[in-house]
Design an enzyme around this catalytic site. Structure first.
Site, short mmCIF file in Angstrom:
data_model
loop_
_atom_site.label_atom_id
_atom_site.label_comp_id
_atom_site.label_asym_id
_atom_site.label_seq_id
_atom_site.Cartn_x
_atom_site.Cartn_y
_atom_site.Cartn_z
N LYS A 148 68.53 45.34 58.72
CA LYS A 148 67.37 46.00 58.32
C LYS A 148 66.01 45.43 59.17
O LYS A 148 65.13 46.51 59.60
CB LYS A 148 67.08 45.93 56.82
CG LYS A 148 67.92 46.77 56.08
CD LYS A 148 68.12 46.41 54.55
CE LYS A 148 69.21 47.02 53.95
NZ LYS A 148 69.44 46.59 52.40
N GLN A 187 66.98 42.99 47.93
CA GLN A 187 68.39 43.20 48.41
C GLN A 187 69.34 42.88 46.96
O GLN A 187 69.31 41.61 46.59
CB GLN A 187 68.67 42.08 49.68
CG GLN A 187 70.03 42.31 50.01
CD GLN A 187 70.42 43.72 50.74
OE1 GLN A 187 69.60 44.24 51.59
NE2 GLN A 187 71.48 44.03 50.46
N ASP A 238 64.04 51.70 48.58
CA ASP A 238 65.34 51.90 48.20
C ASP A 238 65.37 53.20 47.16
O ASP A 238 66.46 53.75 47.26
CB ASP A 238 66.05 50.93 47.48
CG ASP A 238 66.85 49.85 48.42
OD1 ASP A 238 67.33 50.43 49.42
OD2 ASP A 238 67.02 48.82 48.15
#
Length: 287
Positions: free
Chosen positions: A58, A102, A125
């Site tokens: 990422k 994460q 997200d």
């Protein structure tokens, strides 16, 4: 069937992801001219090697498109309250436009509680209940990246979803449920299957569009799909022979009209869509 014909059926997620990243690069440059500097902070709890690898991927994507990226590395022994305090401080930091925690988190921390604490405007997200709720009422803003990436692939390959039988195998909050909602928003007829579904084949055999993400190597066999199906394989299964999807790719490709490979299909799109979200977040935070 020749290899050349087979290769024409492969959905090239890497190529489409590069196209998306090129769009993001332009958007980032335009924001910087206005004095807005998109910044993603990734929160990593513990030292899980797979999670570390995903975060690195990422950050590399951020580097490619000109987005600032920062690591927030925390001990696996951190308490839930301490982690929530970190999230609240990132919410308050005006230089941070987006936050990504994460997953998975250590067992003593409730992931949903942490997701709920993220400012919905900074929710890279798309997992916050506010953003998930908007998805359900067809107000798609920040939504989970993997299903959004599949929608972009459908668009790029000019696959009309309206009226099609779409079957989603897996009902996770990350892929299955939001995927079903996005397909419904585009007027597909959607069936959602999962581990408790009886006679999975009776559903998959009628699918015009099949999306699967359950983490079972080669669960979907050639006899479970009809000719002309479009297949999106979200599964990642690793063993001594390499990385495999949830679809028996080598055999299913003969019946599919289009199919994503593993790796190189849905995966690159997930990260590319994340980059578009960081831009969206930066705009929302700047309002």
């Amino acid at each position: 069937m020749s290899d050349a014909m087979d290769s024409s059926k492969i959905i090239d997620g890497k190529a489409v992801a590069q196209k998306v990243e090129a769009e993001v690069s332009k958007a980032v440059a335009a924001l910087k001219e206005k004095g807005i500097f998109p910044k993603l902070v990734t929160v990593l709890v513990g030292e899980d090697p797979a999670s570390q690898m995903y975060v690195r991927m990422k950050h590399k994507a951020c580097e490619r498109v000109g987005i600032l990226a920062s690591d927030c590395l925390l001990s696996a022994t951190i308490s839930e309250k301490e982690l929530l305090d970190v999230i609240l401080s990132l919410n308050a930091d005006k230089t941070v436009s987006s936050i990504l925690v994460q997953l998975p988190l250590p067992k003593h921390i409730c992931a949903q509680t942490v997701m709920n604490a993220i400012d919905p405007k900074k929710d890279a997200d798309g997992f916050h209940p506010f953003n998930m709720g908007n998805l359900l009422i067809n107000e798609e803003g920040l939504v989970p990246c993997t299903p959004k990436g599949i929608i972009r692939l459908l668009e790029e390959y000019k696959i009309d979803v309206q009226g099609k039988n779409a079957v989603v195998v897996g009902h996770s909050n990350v892929v299955g449920k939001p995927m079903a909602a996005m397909l419904l928003n585009r007027n597909a007829t959607v069936s959602v299957c999962h581990i408790f579904t009886k006679d999975l084949k009776s559903y998959t055999i009628n699918a015009d569009i099949l999306v699967i993400g359950v983490g079972v190597k080669h669960l979907i066999q050639e006899d479970m799909v009809k000719s002309g199906v479009v297949v999106f394989d979200v599964g990642i299964n690793q063993d001594a022979t390499g990385t495999h999807g949830d679809v028996d790719f080598a055999n299913v490709i003969h019946k599919a009209s289009l199919i994503t490979p593993v790796p190189g299909g849905v995966g690159p799109m997930t990260i590319a869509i994340l980059m578009t979200h960081v831009v969206q977040c930066a705009k929302l935070v700047a309002l």
